[in-house]
Design a protein around this motif. Structure first.
Motif, PDB file in Angstrom:
ATOM      1  N   ARG A  24      -8.295  -3.049  -8.517  1.00  0.00           N
ATOM      2  CA  ARG A  24      -7.311  -1.965  -8.589  1.00  0.00           C
ATOM      3  C   ARG A  24      -7.082  -1.366  -7.209  1.00  0.00           C
ATOM      4  N   LEU A  25      -8.179  -1.143  -6.470  1.00  0.00           N
ATOM      5  CA  LEU A  25      -8.090  -0.532  -5.143  1.00  0.00           C
ATOM      6  C   LEU A  25      -7.426  -1.442  -4.128  1.00  0.00           C
ATOM      7  N   SER A  26      -7.379  -2.723  -4.453  1.00  0.00           N
ATOM      8  CA  SER A  26      -6.722  -3.658  -3.547  1.00  0.00           C
ATOM      9  C   SER A  26      -5.266  -3.846  -3.938  1.00  0.00           C
ATOM     10  N   GLY A  27      -4.811  -3.055  -4.908  1.00  0.00           N
ATOM     11  CA  GLY A  27      -3.416  -3.151  -5.331  1.00  0.00           C
ATOM     12  C   GLY A  27      -3.123  -4.416  -6.109  1.00  0.00           C
TER      13      GLY A  27
ATOM     14  N   THR B 179      -9.128  -7.776   0.447  1.00  0.00           N
ATOM     15  CA  THR B 179      -9.427  -7.842   1.865  1.00  0.00           C
ATOM     16  C   THR B 179     -10.821  -8.446   2.011  1.00  0.00           C
TER      17      THR B 179
ATOM     18  N   TYR C  78      -8.467  17.895 -10.148  1.00  0.00           N
ATOM     19  CA  TYR C  78      -8.697  17.700  -8.712  1.00  0.00           C
ATOM     20  C   TYR C  78      -9.550  18.807  -8.108  1.00  0.00           C
TER      21      TYR C  78
ATOM     22  N   TYR D 174     -17.595  -0.176   4.264  1.00  0.00           N
ATOM     23  CA  TYR D 174     -16.399   0.658   4.094  1.00  0.00           C
ATOM     24  C   TYR D 174     -15.860   0.515   2.671  1.00  0.00           C
TER      25      TYR D 174
ATOM     26  N   ALA E 260     -16.588   6.557  -3.859  1.00  0.00           N
ATOM     27  CA  ALA E 260     -15.759   7.754  -4.027  1.00  0.00           C
ATOM     28  C   ALA E 260     -14.824   7.599  -5.224  1.00  0.00           C
TER      29      ALA E 260
ATOM     30  N   LEU F  70      -4.764   5.917  -4.636  1.00  0.00           N
ATOM     31  CA  LEU F  70      -5.762   5.059  -3.998  1.00  0.00           C
ATOM     32  C   LEU F  70      -5.527   3.577  -4.328  1.00  0.00           C
ATOM     33  N   VAL F  71      -4.393   3.308  -4.998  1.00  0.00           N
ATOM     34  CA  VAL F  71      -4.159   1.946  -5.494  1.00  0.00           C
ATOM     35  C   VAL F  71      -4.197   0.895  -4.389  1.00  0.00           C
ATOM     36  N   HIS F  72      -3.758   1.270  -3.197  1.00  0.00           N
ATOM     37  CA  HIS F  72      -3.806   0.301  -2.100  1.00  0.00           C
ATOM     38  C   HIS F  72      -4.899   0.652  -1.095  1.00  0.00           C
ATOM     39  N   GLY F  73      -5.901   1.423  -1.571  1.00  0.00           N
ATOM     40  CA  GLY F  73      -6.972   1.904  -0.716  1.00  0.00           C
ATOM     41  C   GLY F  73      -7.722   0.799   0.013  1.00  0.00           C
ATOM     42  N   LEU F  74      -7.728  -0.382  -0.567  1.00  0.00           N
ATOM     43  CA  LEU F  74      -8.458  -1.485   0.070  1.00  0.00           C
ATOM     44  C   LEU F  74      -7.556  -2.684   0.338  1.00  0.00           C
TER      45      LEU F  74
ATOM     46  N   HIS G  34     -12.026   8.249   3.459  1.00  0.00           N
ATOM     47  CA  HIS G  34     -10.677   7.737   3.207  1.00  0.00           C
ATOM     48  C   HIS G  34     -10.279   7.976   1.746  1.00  0.00           C
ATOM     49  N   ALA G  35     -11.167   7.574   0.838  1.00  0.00           N
ATOM     50  CA  ALA G  35     -10.872   7.729  -0.594  1.00  0.00           C
ATOM     51  C   ALA G  35     -10.715   9.203  -0.952  1.00  0.00           C
TER      52      ALA G  35
ATOM     53  N   HIS H 231      -7.400  10.967  -2.499  1.00  0.00           N
ATOM     54  CA  HIS H 231      -7.391  11.780  -3.711  1.00  0.00           C
ATOM     55  C   HIS H 231      -6.764  13.139  -3.445  1.00  0.00           C
TER      56      HIS H 231
ATOM     57  N   GLU I 144      -3.221  12.550  -3.931  1.00  0.00           N
ATOM     58  CA  GLU I 144      -2.897  12.563  -5.365  1.00  0.00           C
ATOM     59  C   GLU I 144      -2.870  14.001  -5.892  1.00  0.00           C
TER      60      GLU I 144
END
Lengths: 355, 355
Positions: A128-131, A152, A238, A323, A330, B243-247, B329-330, B334, B337
Motif C-alpha cells: 500500500r505504501l508503495s502505491g 522500491t 489525527y 527507512y 509509523a 502516505l499511499v506513495h510513502g515508499l 516522513h510518515a 499523516h 492527511e
C-alpha cells in the motif's frame, strides 16, 4: 447502569436452574473442544508443515488443521472465560487449576497464526505504501505472492527481512504447538475437558445462584475499564497520540496500549457471559461486534508496529531498509490510532441510544 | 451560486468608481511595500547574518529584518494577486511585465524563512515522536535549542543531519536574497512599485468596469478547484491516503498534493479580491481563515515530509538515522492527511450554512 444497557431486559434464564444453564454451556463448549481436537489430529495437525504451506499437496490439510486449531482456541477461551466470570458456581480447586492450563494451550496454539497474520499485514502495508494496488487479500492467502515489482529497493528489502524473521518465528511456533499437543500437560487438559463434557463440577450452591449478577459484574468491569480509556482524545481524529513514543529509546511494548488490550479481554469476557445467559438465541450486538473488531485491529497493528521496529534493530541492514521499516512502523502506529478512533465511534453509539 | 455565499450581500463599491477602488488598494499596498523595504534596509537586511542569528547582538536586527521581509512579501503577493484578478482594468503590458517580477521577488525572499520554519517543524516532530514534552516553541525561536537528552541515537542523528542540511539551505537562501535585493532586477521592481504608489496605470475603460464580476470569477475558480478535490475521502478520518506513495520509487513531490497547493493559491487570490472590494472594513471570514490555515499546514507538512525523505537519501547514514527519518516522513505525511481533514471540516461548515 452499565449492565442495564449492555444486557437485554428480558430474563432468558427464568424457569431454568442457573447451574443447569452454565453446565449446558460448558458441556457444549467442551464437546466442541473435543470435536476440534479430533479434527485437528485427522487433518495433519500432527504433521511437520507449518500452517502456511506452499506445496499444494499439503495446502488443504494445513488449512483444515488451521481451522481446527482456531476452533480449539475458540472453545478453550469460552470455557476459561466462563470459569472466570461464574467462579462462585464451580468447584474452586478444579476451576483454578483448569484456567491457566487452558490459557497456556490457547496461547501456544495462537502464536503460529499470529505470526502468519502479522507478516501478511506488514507485507500488505508495504505494498500500500508503495502505491501498489495489489494487496495480499487479492492474491490469495499467501503473503509471499505479493508482487514486488513496484516496490522500491528499501521496501523490497524490508519485506524480505520481515518475511525471513516472521517466517522463522512462525515455524518455531508451529513446532512448539506440535510439541505442546503431544505433551502430557496437553493430555491432562484434554482429559479435564473430556470430564467437563460429561459432568460439570458445580458447587452445591450453584443451583440456587443467580447467573445475572455475575454476568453484570463482568459488564461492569468492562464499562469501568472503558471509562478509564482516553476516549476524548481518541475521538479527535489525527490526535497523533499513538506515535508519541515512536522514537523513544524504550524498546518495550508501548505502555499506552495496555489499557486498550485489557478492554479487549474484558469485552470478550462480557460477550461470553452473554452467550452463557442467552445461549444460541443470544442477539448479535452490532456495537459490541464493531468495538471488538476495532480492538482486534488495535492489537494487530500494535504488534505489527513493534515487529517493524524490532526488524529495524537487525544489525547491518541497509539505510534504505531501515527507512522503509521506519515508515512502516509509523504507518502501523497510525493504524493503532485509527483503531482507537473506530472503537470510540462504535462505543459512542450506545451512549447516544441510552436515555 | 459560489460567489453568493463567498461574498457579503451588500455592495460596498456602490457610489465609488471601480477604478478608484482598485487604484486605492494598489497604492496602499505599494506604499506598504516601500515602507517595508526601507525598514528592511535599516534593520540590517543587507547584513551577512541569516534570519536565525545565534548571537544576541544581531538578534533584534535580524528579527526586525525578518518581519520587514515578511511585510515586503505580503504586499508583493497582494499587488501581484490584484493585477491578476483585476487584469482588464490595468494596462496589460505593464501588468504582464510586473507579475513575474513580483513572483520572483517574493519567492526569493520566502525561501530563507521557509527553510528555517521547516527545520523547526521537523525538530519539533522528532521531539514529539521521542515522547519529549519540550517543543521548539517553548524554548524560543531557536530550533537548535531543543533539548536532545530524551532522543534516541537515531532521532538525535536524524535531527543533526536535518539541522546541517536545512541550515546550509537557509544560509544559501539568505545569500541569494541579499544578492537579489542588491540586483538591478530588484531595483527595477522597486522603481515600478514606486510608480504604482503614486500613479496606477489603469485602462481608459477602468472607471466603467465593475469589479464584482472579476472578484466573483476569482471565487468561482476557487470553488471549482475545491469541487475537484477528493473531499469525501479527506472527510473520512484515517483514510491513509496521504502516505499511499510513502515508499514509491518516485522521488518527485507527491502528485496528489498539487491540487491542494493550487487551492491554497486560489484561496489567497479570493481573499485579496475581497480586500480590494471591501477594504479595511472587509469582514474576517473565519471559515476562509481556517481553510487557509489548514492549507498552509498541508503545504508545510508536505515539504517537511519531502525534506525527511531527501535527508534519508544522504549516502552513508546509519540505519538508526534512516529509521528515524522514515518515522518522521510518515509522521509528516499523516500531518498532510490531518490538514486535508481540517480543510474539509472548515469548508463543510459553509455548505451547512448555505440553504
Amino acid at each position: 447502569m452499565a449492565q442495564q444497557h449492555l444486557d437485554p431486559p428480558t430474563d432468558p434464564t427464568a424457569g431454568s436452574v442457573a447451574g443447569d444453564v452454565l453446565a449446558d454451556y460448558l458441556r457444549a463448549q467442551a464437546t466442541e473442544f473435543l470435536r476440534s481436537l479430533r479434527q485437528h489430529r485427522e487433518t495433519g495437525g500432527g504433521g511437520g508443515t507449518p500452517a502456511r504451506a506452499n506445496s499444494s499437496a499439503g495446502e488443504n490439510g494445513s488449512e483444515e488443521s488451521g481451522d481446527a486449531a482456531r476452533a480449539l482456541r475458540r472453545s478453550a477461551r469460552r470455557i476459561s472465560g466462563s470459569l472466570h466470570t461464574f467462579r462462585p458456581l464451580l468447584d474452586p480447586d478444579w476451576s483454578e487449576a483448569m484456567r491457566p492450563e487452558l490459557a497456556w494451550l490457547s496461547g501456544t496454539l495462537a502464536r503460529e497464526h499470529a505470526y502468519s497474520a502479522r507478516l501478511e499485514r506488514l507485507l500488505g502495508a508495504l505494498n500500500r505504501l508503495s502505491g501498489s494496488a495489489a494487496l495480499p487479500s487479492q492474491t490469495g492467502s499467501d503473503p509471499a505472492a505479493v508482487p514486488k515489482g513496484q516496490l522500491t529497493v528499501g521496501a523490497a528489502k524490508a519485506g524480505a527481512l520481515l518475511d525471513r524473521q516472521l517466517t522463522l518465528a512462525r515455524t518455531r511456533a508451529h513446532s512448539a504447538a506440535l510439541q505442546a499437543l503431544g505433551s502430557s500437560r496437553f493430555h491432562a487438559v484434554a482429559d479435564s475437558v473430556a470430564v467437563l463434557a460429561s459432568e460439570v463440577p458445580l458447587t452445591p450452591a450453584a443451583a440456587a445462584t443467580d447467573l445475572r449478577p455475575l454476568a453484570a459484574a463482568a459488564a461492569d468491569r468492562l464499562t469501568d475499564a472503558v471509562a478509564a480509556l482516553p476516549l476524548v482524545t481518541a475521538g479527535h481524529p489525527y490526535n497523533a497520540e499513538a506515535l508519541v513514543h515512536g522514537l523513544s529509546a524504550d524498546t518495550a511494548p508501548q505502555p499506552q496500549d495496555a489499557p486498550w488490550h485489557q478492554v479487549r479481554l474484558l469485552l470478550r469476557l462480557h460477550r461470553y457471559a452473554r452467550e452463557v445467559l442467552y445461549g444460541e438465541q443470544c442477539p448479535v450486538d452490532v456495537r459490541l461486534l464493531a468495538a471488538g473488531q476495532a480492538l482486534n485491529r488495535h492489537r494487530d497493528a500494535a504488534e505489527a508496529a513493534s515487529a517493524a521496529a524490532s526488524a529495524a534493530r537487525t544489525p547491518r541492514i541497509a539505510p534504505a531498509t531501515a527507512y522503509a521499516l521506519g515508515v512502516l512502523h509509523a504507518d502501523q502506529r497510525h493504524e493503532v490510532e485509527a483503531a482507537r478512533f473506530a472503537f470510540q465511534q462504535a462505543w459512542q453509539k450506545e451512549a447516544v441510544r441510552t436515555p
